[in-house]
Every structure is written in structure tokens, then in C-alpha cells.
Design an enzyme around this catalytic site. Structure first.
Site, short mmCIF file in Angstrom:
data_model
loop_
_atom_site.label_atom_id
_atom_site.label_comp_id
_atom_site.label_asym_id
_atom_site.label_seq_id
_atom_site.Cartn_x
_atom_site.Cartn_y
_atom_site.Cartn_z
N ARG A 145 0.82 -1.22 0.00
CA ARG A 145 0.00 0.00 0.00
C ARG A 145 0.86 1.28 0.00
O ARG A 145 0.53 2.26 -0.64
CB ARG A 145 -0.91 -0.01 1.24
CG ARG A 145 -1.85 1.15 1.37
CD ARG A 145 -2.32 1.34 2.82
NE ARG A 145 -1.21 1.66 3.69
CZ ARG A 145 -1.30 1.60 5.03
NH1 ARG A 145 -2.42 1.17 5.58
NH2 ARG A 145 -0.26 1.91 5.77
N ARG A 196 12.83 4.55 0.54
CA ARG A 196 12.71 3.33 1.36
C ARG A 196 12.22 2.25 0.41
O ARG A 196 11.16 2.38 -0.19
CB ARG A 196 11.74 3.54 2.51
CG ARG A 196 12.30 4.39 3.64
CD ARG A 196 11.29 5.08 4.53
NE ARG A 196 10.09 4.35 4.86
CZ ARG A 196 9.95 3.61 5.98
NH1 ARG A 196 10.96 3.50 6.80
NH2 ARG A 196 8.81 3.00 6.23
N PHE A 200 -8.73 -7.88 19.11
CA PHE A 200 -7.48 -7.14 18.96
C PHE A 200 -6.64 -7.70 17.81
O PHE A 200 -6.01 -6.97 17.05
CB PHE A 200 -6.68 -7.20 20.27
CG PHE A 200 -5.25 -6.76 20.16
CD1 PHE A 200 -4.22 -7.67 20.21
CD2 PHE A 200 -4.94 -5.41 19.98
CE1 PHE A 200 -2.90 -7.28 20.06
CE2 PHE A 200 -3.61 -5.01 19.84
CZ PHE A 200 -2.60 -5.94 19.89
C1 D61 Z 1 -1.93 -9.43 16.34
C2 D61 Z 1 -2.26 -8.11 16.53
C3 D61 Z 1 -1.41 -7.12 16.06
C4 D61 Z 1 -0.21 -7.44 15.42
C5 D61 Z 1 0.11 -8.78 15.25
C6 D61 Z 1 -0.77 -9.78 15.71
C7 D61 Z 1 1.30 -9.10 14.59
C8 D61 Z 1 2.14 -8.10 14.13
C9 D61 Z 1 1.82 -6.78 14.32
C10 D61 Z 1 0.65 -6.42 14.96
C11 D61 Z 1 2.75 -5.71 13.79
C12 D61 Z 1 2.19 -5.22 12.46
C13 D61 Z 1 3.05 -4.16 11.86
C14 D61 Z 1 2.33 -3.61 10.66
C15 D61 Z 1 2.53 -2.16 10.53
N1 D61 Z 1 3.94 -1.87 10.21
C16 D61 Z 1 4.68 -1.06 10.97
O1 D61 Z 1 4.25 -0.51 11.95
C17 D61 Z 1 6.11 -0.92 10.49
O2 D61 Z 1 6.98 -0.77 11.60
C18 D61 Z 1 7.32 -2.05 12.14
C19 D61 Z 1 8.28 -1.89 13.28
C20 D61 Z 1 7.60 -1.41 14.50
C21 D61 Z 1 6.41 -2.29 14.89
C22 D61 Z 1 5.56 -1.51 15.82
C23 D61 Z 1 4.30 -2.20 16.26
C24 D61 Z 1 3.19 -2.20 15.43
C25 D61 Z 1 1.99 -2.74 15.88
C26 D61 Z 1 1.91 -3.30 17.18
C27 D61 Z 1 3.04 -3.28 18.00
C28 D61 Z 1 4.26 -2.73 17.53
C29 D61 Z 1 2.95 -3.79 19.28
C30 D61 Z 1 1.73 -4.30 19.76
C31 D61 Z 1 0.64 -4.30 18.93
C32 D61 Z 1 0.69 -3.82 17.67
C33 D61 Z 1 6.21 0.31 9.57
O3 D61 Z 1 5.98 1.46 10.33
C34 D61 Z 1 5.19 2.37 9.63
C35 D61 Z 1 5.18 3.61 10.42
O4 D61 Z 1 6.27 4.05 10.78
O5 D61 Z 1 4.06 4.08 10.65
C36 D61 Z 1 7.60 0.33 8.99
O6 D61 Z 1 8.38 1.23 9.35
O7 D61 Z 1 7.87 -0.56 8.16
MG MG Z 2 10.41 0.93 9.84
#
Ligand code: D61
Ligand code: MG
Length: 413
Positions: free
Chosen positions: A212, A225, A285
Site C-alpha cells: 500500500r 525506502r 485485537f
Molecule cells: C496481532 C495483533 C497485532 C499485530 C500482530 C498480531 C502481529 C504483528 C503486528 C501487529 C505488527 C504489524 C506491523 C504492521 C505495521 N507496520 C509497521 O508498523 C512498520 O513498523 C514495524 C516496526 C515497528 C512495529 C511496531 C508495532 C506495530 C503494531 C503493534 C506493536 C508494535 C505492538 C503491539 C501491537 C501492535 C512500519 O511502520 C510504519 C510507520 O512508521 O508508521 C515500517 O516502518 O515498516
Molecule cells: Mg520501519
């Protein structure tokens, strides 16, 4: 199209949008009084609209742990994403970040807007982290250490093969899935899910984001990136950025369709992961972001606008997904509907059409065999209903105008 226009076009969005607004208002009132926790929860709402609301509906103990887990990884990601930080400064911070979270005096300023505030006031996140139970702290530190090391590895390494792509998505999202499964288990509300299923939930969400956000990422200042694997895009263009030029639009959409098809590989694991969850709040969630992802993939497939601007699910549909995703039957229904939507866009001449169709049929078969598809509302196929309800709203407005007019005249007699 203004929100009123969107409501008239999609009257079913009205009630879910109202509920969403009330939930957001309620969440704001739940902000704890202690200053460092108040900072953490207000920051959560500012840096992640999509996850903040689903985190808010978790039970207190788990909510605090997931909130801090989110903010620590978002801070780590802010260091990774800030392309103005020199590599020799960035890499050591990413690798040592798992130690810094224990140090209330540690501070590193970077990122922009709310992300910069998160970094500048990170000591409040450390303070809250140190108040979490030991089990939660250990799980969060372990994942932070492995994600930091993985991010550091890809600072100087390009995403070339599909294995690199899966490895990178494991470090930045798969590990979040593993960490959340550990937190759910530490809260004694769920059994510990397998690493491979937990990893797939993260890969499905991250790959959807990477697809996306192609244009936003490739146009990033000062440095692009690039997360699409060369093994895929090099079959269509000579440079990844060439996908955004008009003259390459046919090849670009074919490349996009292959990226979407690659993401569908993880659907079966995601459905298995969600169907094993027992606690309703934890289920919602995990399920809401998954349904959002399959909906977003259905919108991106065969859609040239991915290379022209940001393709996003309309707020009303997001509200419907949040409102209607309560049970596994709702998830099977949603994955079935959005697979139908995606299937209706597959062009027989697309180089990956066969692979795309077989992946979609596999998803639809799993959803059908769940036996949950009969009694439910669908996310598509409602045009005729839609027009009737639009007519009803119009009728209602005209009647109220006439009524107002008549009552105004009667009082003047
Ligand atoms: C169940 C529920 C939520 C889940 C899950 C299972 C499995 C994985 C995830 C959430 C993470 C999904 C990440 C998808 C969005 N991508 C990003 O945010 C990228 O950054 C990744 C590194 C930091 C992760 C931070 C994160 C995200 C969601 C969470 C969590 C931590 C902790 C708890 C719950 C949810 C993307 O960042 C975009 C940005 O800067 O906005 C990138 O830099 O690639
Ligand atoms: Mg990142």
C-alpha cells in the site's frame, strides 16, 4: 467526497462511525492519572490510530503491557525510519535499544512530529516499562533485542530475494506477533501460539503495508525506502522506482498483482492463529487488523492508483470492520467477501492469474468449510440494498422538510 456524501453513498457506515466516535471518546476518558502513564496512552493515540482503539479494549494488565510494547517498538522504528541519521550512528542504537529501555536517563532525539515527541519524552515510557510484571518485561526486551538486530542487518543490506523479504518482514512485524503471543500467554488468558503462526500474522500485516505504501516509501526524502524484493520487480522493470512512471503502468500493475498474490500465502496461518484464540477482547485485537489487511489487499489488487497516491479503506468501512468483527464466523465471512472482491478483478491475461486464482480458491474453500458463511451480512454484493436504503434516507429527508414546512405554516394560521 465530504463525510455527508460518503454517508449517503454508504448509509450502513453511519451507525458504526458513531460507535467508533463514542469508543474514541470513551478511550480518552480512560487515560490513567499518573503522568508517565498518561503520556504513554495519549502518545499511543497520537502515533497509532489503527492499533490504539483495539489495544484500548484489552483488559487493564494486558493493555498496559501491549501499550508499552507498542511504544518501545515504535520508538525503535522511528530510529530505523529516520533516513537522515548516519548509518554509523543508527546501527549501534538499534542493536543496543533493548538495554536503553531500562535506562530512564537514556535519550536520542530523531523523527518528526509525534514520533519526535515520543523520542524526546521516552523516559516516561521507560518508567512505565519498569512498572510492568517481570514476565512482560522479559518478553518485550527479548523481542526488542531481536528486532533491533534485524533492522541493523537490513540498514546495509538490500531486500533482494523473496527470502530476504520474508526475513525483513519477520524482524519488523513477525517478531511483534511472537511477542504478542508471549504477552497473551504471560497474562494466562491464552495458550502460547506457535512461532510460525504468530510470525505469519505479522508478515500478512507488514506485506500489506509495504504494498500500500509503495509510492510514499519510494518518494521518501532524503533517501527512498525500498522493501519490494528485486526477485519480483526485476521481472517487470529495471529499477524499483520505474514502477511509478506512466509508460510502465501495465508492467507496474502486473508487478503489484504478483506482490498481492505473494501476501495471500500467509492467510491460512492467520486464520488458524485467530481460530485458536479464546479471550474475546484478545480475539478482536488480533482479528480487526487482519480483516483490515485483506480488505486493503482487495483494494490494491489490479489498482494503478497504488502508483499514483495512497490507496486507503474509507473510514466508514474501517468503522464497519471494527463494529462487525466479533467472532471467527465474522472473520471467515470477511475473508470470503474480500476474496470474492479480489477474484472479480483478476484479469485472465495477468501473468500470475493462475496462482492468484488458486490462492483465492484455497482461502474461499477454508472459509466455506468453516460452515460460518450462511447467516451473516456481507461486505459486498449489496448494491440493490444500498440504493433502497439511499432512497429511504432521501424519502426521510424530504418528508421531514415537508413536515417542518407544514408545521411552520399551521402555526402562522
Ligand atoms: C496481532 C495483533 C497485532 C499485530 C500482530 C498480531 C502481529 C504483528 C503486528 C501487529 C505488527 C504489524 C506491523 C504492521 C505495521 N507496520 C509497521 O508498523 C512498520 O513498523 C514495524 C516496526 C515497528 C512495529 C511496531 C508495532 C506495530 C503494531 C503493534 C506493536 C508494535 C505492538 C503491539 C501491537 C501492535 C512500519 O511502520 C510504519 C510507520 O512508521 O508508521 C515500517 O516502518 O515498516
Ligand atoms: Mg520501519
Amino acid at each position: 467526497m465530504g463525510s455527508l456524501g460518503a454517508i449517503l453513498k454508504h448509509p450502513d457506515d453511519l451507525y458504526p462511525l458513531l460507535k467508533l466516535k463514542m469508543a474514541a471518546r470513551h478511550a480518552e476518558k480512560q487515560i490513567p492519572s499518573e503522568p508517565h502513564w498518561a503520556f504513554c496512552y495519549s502518545m499511543l493515540h497520537r502515533v497509532s490510530r489503527s492499533f490504539a482503539l483495539v489495544i484500548q479494549q484489552l483488559g487493564t494488565e494486558l493493555r498496559n503491557a501491549v501499550c508499552i510494547f507498542y511504544l518501545i517498538l515504535r520508538a525503535l522504528d522511528t530510529v530505523e525510519d529516520d533516513t537522515s541519521i548516519p548509518t554509523e550512528v543508527k546501527v549501534p542504537i538499534l542493536i543496543a535499544f533493548h538495554r536503553h529501555i531500562y535506562d530512564r536517563n537514556w535519550h536520542f532525539s530523531c523523527g518528526t512530529k509525534d514520533y519526535k515527541v515520543l523520542m524526546d519524552q521516552f523516559h516516561d515510557v521507560s518508567a512505565a516499562f519498569l512498572e510492568l510484571g517481570k514476565g512482560y518485561q522479559e518478553a518485550i526486551e527479548d523481542i526488542t533485542k531481536r528486532m533491533g538486530a534485524g533492522m541493523a542487518k537490513f540498514i546495509c543490506k538490500e531486500v533482494e530475494t523473496i527470502d530476504d523479504y520474508d526475513e525483513y518482514c519477520h524482524y519488523v512485524a513477525g517478531l511483534v506477533g511472537l511477542g504478542l503471543s508471549k504477552l497473551f500467554h504471560a497474562s494466562e488468558l491464552e495458550d502460547l501460539a506457535s512461532d510460525s503462526l504468530s510470525n505469519s500474522t505479522g508478515l500478512f500485516l507488514q506485506k500489506t503495508n509495504i504494498i500500500r505504501d509503495y509510492l510514499e516509501d519510494i518518494n521518501e526524502i532524503p533517501k527512498s525506502r525500498m522493501f519490494w524484493p528485486r526477485e519480483i520487480w526485476s521481472k517487470y522493470v529495471n529499477k524499483l522506482e520505474d514502477l511509478k512512471y506512466d509508460e510502465n503502468s501495465v508492467k507496474a500493475v502486473q508487478c503489484l498483482n504478483e506482490m498481492v498474490t505473494n501476501s495471500l500465502i500467509h492467510v491460512d496461518d492467520c486464520l488458524k492463529y485467530m481460530s485458536a484464540l479464546r479471550e474475546p477482547a484478545i480475539f478482536r485485537f488480533c482479528a480487526i487488523p487482519q480483516v483490515m489487511a485483506i480488505g486493503t489487499l482487495a483494494m490494491c489488487y489490479n489498482n494503478i492508483n497504488v502508483f499514483r497516491g495512497v490507496v486507503k479503506m474509507r473510514r466508514g468501512l474501517t468503522a464497519q470492520v471494527i463494529h462487525r468483527t466479533k467472532t471467527m464466523a465474522d472473520v471467515y465471512g470477511a475473508f470470503f467477501d474480500f476474496s470474492c472482491m479480489l477474484k472479480s478483478k483478476v484479469d485472465k491475461n495477468d501473468p500470475n492469474a493462475t496462482k492468484t486464482l488458486s490462492s483465492l480458491e484455497a482461502v474461499q474453500k477454508t472459509c466455506r468449510e468453516s460452515g460460518a458463511l450462511n447467516k451473516r451480512k456481507s461486505y459486498v454484493l449489496r448494491n440493490e440494498l444500498k440504493y433502497n436504503s439511499v432512497l429511504i434516507v432521501l424519502l426521510f429527508i424530504i418528508l421531514s422538510v415537508i413536515f417542518a414546512y407544514l408545521s411552520a405554516n399551521r402555526s402562522s394560521y
